[in-house]
Design an enzyme around this catalytic site. Structure first.
Site, PDB file in Angstrom:
ATOM      1  N   ASP A 103      10.848  23.008 -46.261  1.00 51.15           N
ATOM      2  CA  ASP A 103      11.494  21.912 -45.541  1.00 51.15           C
ATOM      3  C   ASP A 103      11.320  22.072 -44.030  1.00 51.15           C
ATOM      4  O   ASP A 103      11.146  21.102 -43.298  1.00 51.15           O
ATOM      5  CB  ASP A 103      13.008  21.893 -45.806  1.00 51.15           C
ATOM      6  CG  ASP A 103      13.377  21.830 -47.273  1.00 51.15           C
ATOM      7  OD1 ASP A 103      12.584  22.311 -48.096  1.00 51.15           O
ATOM      8  OD2 ASP A 103      14.465  21.327 -47.594  1.00 51.15           O
ATOM      9  N   GLU A 133       8.931  18.234 -58.372  1.00 54.35           N
ATOM     10  CA  GLU A 133       9.355  19.319 -59.269  1.00 54.35           C
ATOM     11  C   GLU A 133       9.691  18.821 -60.678  1.00 54.35           C
ATOM     12  O   GLU A 133      10.122  19.607 -61.516  1.00 54.35           O
ATOM     13  CB  GLU A 133      10.550  20.052 -58.655  1.00 54.35           C
ATOM     14  CG  GLU A 133      10.162  20.824 -57.401  1.00 54.35           C
ATOM     15  CD  GLU A 133      11.347  21.499 -56.711  1.00 54.35           C
ATOM     16  OE1 GLU A 133      12.493  21.112 -56.996  1.00 54.35           O
ATOM     17  OE2 GLU A 133      11.102  22.392 -55.887  1.00 54.35           O
ATOM     18  N   GLN A 143       9.996  13.352 -56.061  1.00 47.89           N
ATOM     19  CA  GLN A 143       9.849  13.148 -54.613  1.00 47.89           C
ATOM     20  C   GLN A 143       8.378  12.965 -54.273  1.00 47.89           C
ATOM     21  O   GLN A 143       7.516  13.310 -55.081  1.00 47.89           O
ATOM     22  CB  GLN A 143      10.417  14.344 -53.861  1.00 47.89           C
ATOM     23  CG  GLN A 143       9.638  15.632 -54.031  1.00 47.89           C
ATOM     24  CD  GLN A 143      10.469  16.850 -53.661  1.00 47.89           C
ATOM     25  OE1 GLN A 143      11.135  17.430 -54.513  1.00 47.89           O
ATOM     26  NE2 GLN A 143      10.409  17.242 -52.406  1.00 47.89           N
TER      27      GLN A 143
HETATM   28  C1  BGC Z   1      13.248  19.900 -53.375  1.00 48.94           C
HETATM   29  C2  BGC Z   1      12.389  20.865 -52.596  1.00 48.94           C
HETATM   30  C3  BGC Z   1      13.180  21.376 -51.406  1.00 48.94           C
HETATM   31  C4  BGC Z   1      14.526  21.959 -51.837  1.00 48.94           C
HETATM   32  C5  BGC Z   1      15.400  22.337 -50.667  1.00 48.94           C
HETATM   33  C6  BGC Z   1      14.553  20.595 -53.772  1.00 48.94           C
HETATM   34  O1  BGC Z   1      15.368  19.693 -54.456  1.00 48.94           O
HETATM   35  O2  BGC Z   1      12.582  19.474 -54.541  1.00 48.94           O
HETATM   36  O3  BGC Z   1      11.221  20.208 -52.145  1.00 48.94           O
HETATM   37  O4  BGC Z   1      12.442  22.350 -50.753  1.00 48.94           O
HETATM   38  O5  BGC Z   1      15.237  21.011 -52.604  1.00 48.94           O
HETATM   39  O6  BGC Z   1      15.664  21.225 -49.866  1.00 48.94           O
END
Ligand code: BGC
Length: 770
Positions: free
Chosen positions: A358, A488, A602
């Protein structure tokens, strides 16, 4: 959604107290100053539901992990930023009865976060069970000038009685993390001291032995006259306090000013820490509340002067963007390269306060444009310092020869995440770290960074990619097997288009970086080659072979980049086919069902198109956007901003605006009913991006700033500032056109839409109907 906060341009305001909202408000009204932060819990006692949270940057605990089925390569621990001793506490008794907002009758409750000044305020009238009525006003701030100091002004006015009021001002080290895996407490107290007018506690964290000392001093005033009252002292193992009792008559106001120092062994020697805490709190006490407040407010004014975004004609949007900017500026100030930005900042325990991709993918663009270059540089140096650990991390997974895999989640460079599909497979994070170096350099022109730190990191990352690919004799192409992309909701897929794209980009950019360092700094070049044991011809010829022969999945029929091999075999549905009451799907569907579905958590392919936009023509961008947007559920807060930017790019301003709203008021309106856990700090940078890069169309093209502004129908105008290579540029977009002021720096030439304009220093330019 839970819309209980009032709209206001500079303040977040809660009127009336609803205990159901209290934990969300504790997150939303949080304070921070880069060095420490805390949730907006009450100073006085509160027996209702609360998540007490006081956090000190960089002080963490390696909590033993919990996993169902251990896999080789999993980390032993999950690092957590610790809930630290609570220094804000002031128990108040009115004629012997404890003031507790869960127990008395409350009226005129107002909680305000003044974002312009960085001050949290509260006021209310409480009626105690014996009918005594008091008016209470509390104000507190964490100084951004002296970042080890916090200050409270707490006043009580007797409305309908004469009697006694007592203030027990304390520091409590008997605290725990809610997310402790084995319900352990993480602190041992080393030293607790309470003397007249002051108190101190030094505590150490278990395992890593961070020391923290908190000190407090206070002054008491009645109707503006300083009171000298002999306190009774409590000095327990984990708790220190001073209690003072004052007589009060109806109509009188008693005020306690509490000054605190919060020090950690990151910045102080363990043997001196209590002495230092005494010094810091004494200096603050001597300076006094008004001076501390004035300098704090002035420092916030400076921050806002560089980072504010104004929006005319839409108070909700104005409040929201300021809230996002305010929280980012509270979380990270960029003075210390050992620190980073947890997804929840200092507002909650989720994600352990650790560093994720992030930072590079979302926060870096914000800090690049709104702060001095050193602020972002420190974020990059943080990763440079962890390079050796990233190499060890890759070695653990079977890679060699200096290949580096940065962790998915980390505090000190060691991996803390332990789900195989993420820890071992969500490797695209490595690319974001390389991209941030490129982004920093194109924005600041600090190319010297490559020779100093950047190239080492780029080589480690490129070496990893060159070992991670496999040559498929069947395809006669290089492939990347068993990965998880940014989405994810797919695990262990082959050839995630985004991952393959960023991997190739890294190997190509690293070669450009080599070329630059060789030409500009041959001595350092030789040194790097030697240190890294880099066989230029051999290693780069493999990289180039991969670059020329990488497999990128593509659907021939639609001409769309495929998220991964086999994506079109899935049943092709869109988000509108889902019943909203079963969203987010990760709370209602089995993981198996999620994995088999085409639904995307996402931005994934679109994340790649966003990063490498210049490689794709408008038709390709539109085709991919139109294909992926309907399948994307935006169940990560990091998602809508990327789609919003691309929607602006293709001229779909309504969708861009709709997605902008979703990110910007995510926490204020508690869209996902999870604000009580903490705020989405890192995605707040995405909100900023959706205005500046989305509506404003700000890009760096061939080393020059470029703008392609659009304006949402609901807005009369908006303005933002961008720091770019020594200039500070102020851009205002309205229905009539675009105005640009070159506020700082030399003459600058800027592209606006398709034309180049030179704006002399300290001058401005207005273009109607740009
Ligand atoms: C997201 C990741 C992110 C993490 C922390 C997850 O829900 O899929 O991309 O790095 O949250 O924000």
């Amino acid at each position: 959604m839970n819309e209980y906060l009032k709209h206001d341009e500079w303040c977040i305001i809660e009127e009336g107290f609803n205990p159901e909202n209290h934990q969300s408000s504790e997150s939303i009204f949080s304070l921070g100053n880069g060095n420490m932060g805390q949730r907006a819990m009450f100073e006085e006692a509160y027996s209702g539901k609360t998540l007490q949270g006081t956090y000190i940057a960089g002080v963490y605990y390696p909590d033993k992990t919990r996993v169902g089925w251990w896999k080789n390569g999993y980390p032993e621990y999950f690092a957590k930023v610790l809930n630290a001793p609570n220094w804000i506490g002031i128990d108040v008794k009115i004629n012997g009865e404890m003031l507790d907002l869960a127990k008395c009758k409350l009226s005129e409750f107002v909680r305000t976060l003044n974002m312009k000044e960085g001050v949290l305020k509260r006021s209310f009238i409480a009626t105690m069970s014996n009918g005594n009525q008091v008016k209470v006003e509390g104000k507190r701030f964490l100084s951004i000038v002296t970042s080890e100091v916090g200050v409270i002004r707490y006043s009580v006015t007797a409305l309908n009685f004469d009697g006694k009021i007592s203030f027990n001002s304390y520091i409590d080290a008997d605290v725990k993390n809610e997310d402790s895996n084995y319900d352990e407490k993480f602190w041992d107290v080393l030293n607790a001291k309470s003397i007249t007018g002051e108190a101190y506690i030094t505590a150490r964290t278990k395992k890593l032995d961070f020391h923290v000392c908190m000190g407090m001093k206070y002054d008491l005033y009645k109707d503006d006259k300083k009171q000298t009252v002999v306190p009774s002292l409590i000095e327990e193992e984990k708790y220190v306090s001073n209690t003072v009792v004052v007589d009060i008559c109806q109509g009188e106001e008693v005020v306690i000013y509490k000054y605190a120092s919060v020090l950690s062994s990151l910045n102080h020697s363990k043997t001196e820490i209590m002495n230092d805490a005494e010094k810091v709190v004494s200096e603050a006490h001597q300076k006094g509340y008004d001076s501390l407040l004035n300098e704090h407010v002035a420092a916030w004014a400076d921050k806002w002067a560089n980072s504010d975004i104004t929006i005319e004609g839409d108070v909700a949007a104005q409040q929201a963007i300021r809230f996002n900017i305010f929280q980012l500026n509270q979380t990270y100030t960029g003075e210390d390269e050992r620190l980073n930005i947890g997804p929840k900042g200092f507002t909650g325990e989720k994600y352990g306060g650790s560093t994720y991709w992030d930072t590079e993918a979302y926060c870096v663009p914000f800090y690049l444009s709104t702060s001095r270059p050193e602020v972002t540089r420190n974020l990059l140096v943080y990763r440079h310092k962890q390079l050796q650990k990233a190499i060890e991390n890759a070695e653990k997974l079977g890679f060699n020869s200096g290949a580096a895999l940065y962790p998915m989640v980390t505090m000190n460079g060691e991996e803390c995440h332990n789900e195989w599909e993420i820890t071992f497979e969500e490797i695209h994070r490595n690319g974001a770290i390389a991209f941030a170096i490129y982004n920093y350099i194109r924005h600041t022109d600090d190319k010297a960074y490559l020779a100093e730190y950047g190239l080492d990191v780029l080589v480690g990352i490129s070496r990893f990619w060159s070992q991670r690919v496999t040559y498929s004799t069947a395809k006669k192409k290089y492939v990347m097997l068993g990965v998880t992309g940014p989405n994810e909701y797919e695990n262990n897929v082959n050839n995630n288009w985004y991952t393959n794209t960023i991997a190739c980009w890294c190997m190509s950019y690293t070669q450009e970086a080599f070329k630059y360092v060789k030409e500009s700094n041959p001595v350092r070049y030789e040194e790097i080659m030697k240190n890294l044991n880099f066989d230029f011809d051999q290693e780069t010829s493999r990289w180039n072979d991969i670059l020329e022969n990488m497999h990128f999945p593509m659907d021939e029929e639609t001409g769309v980049f495929m998220q991964q091999d086999g994506f079109m075999d899935k049943e092709q549905l869109t988000a509108s086919d889902l019943d909203p009451q079963f969203r987010p799907i990760n709370q209602f569907w089995s993981w198996d069902r999620i994995l088999r579905s085409c639904f995307i958590k996402q931005a994934d392919v679109l994340q790649g198109i966003y990063l490498f936009e210049e490689n794709y023509d408008m038709e390709t961008i539109k085709k991919n956007y139109n294909f992926y947007e309907p399948r994307t559920l935006h169940e990560s807060s990091l998602s809508p901003c990327i789609h919003s930017i691309l929607a602006s790019k293709i001229g779909d301003i309504d969708s861009a605006y709709e997605m902008y709203l979703r990110t910007s008021r995510l926490d204020l309106d508690d869209y996902n009913r999870e604000a009580h856990e903490g705020l989405h700090i890192t995605s707040m940078a995405g909100t900023w991006m959706s205005i500046v890069e989305g509506f404003g169309g700000m890009r760096v093209v061939n080393g020059q700033l470029s703008l392609k502004p659009l304006i949402p129908e609901k807005w009369k105008s908006y303005s933002f500032k961008v720091r770019f290579r020594g200039n500070l540029v102020n851009v205002r977009v309205s229905e009539e056109g675009v105005g640009v002021i070159n506020e700082e720096g030399e003459d600058i030439s800027i592209f606006i839409v398709d034309d180049e304009y030179v704006i002399e220093k300290s001058s401005s330019l207005v273009i109607e109907h740009a």
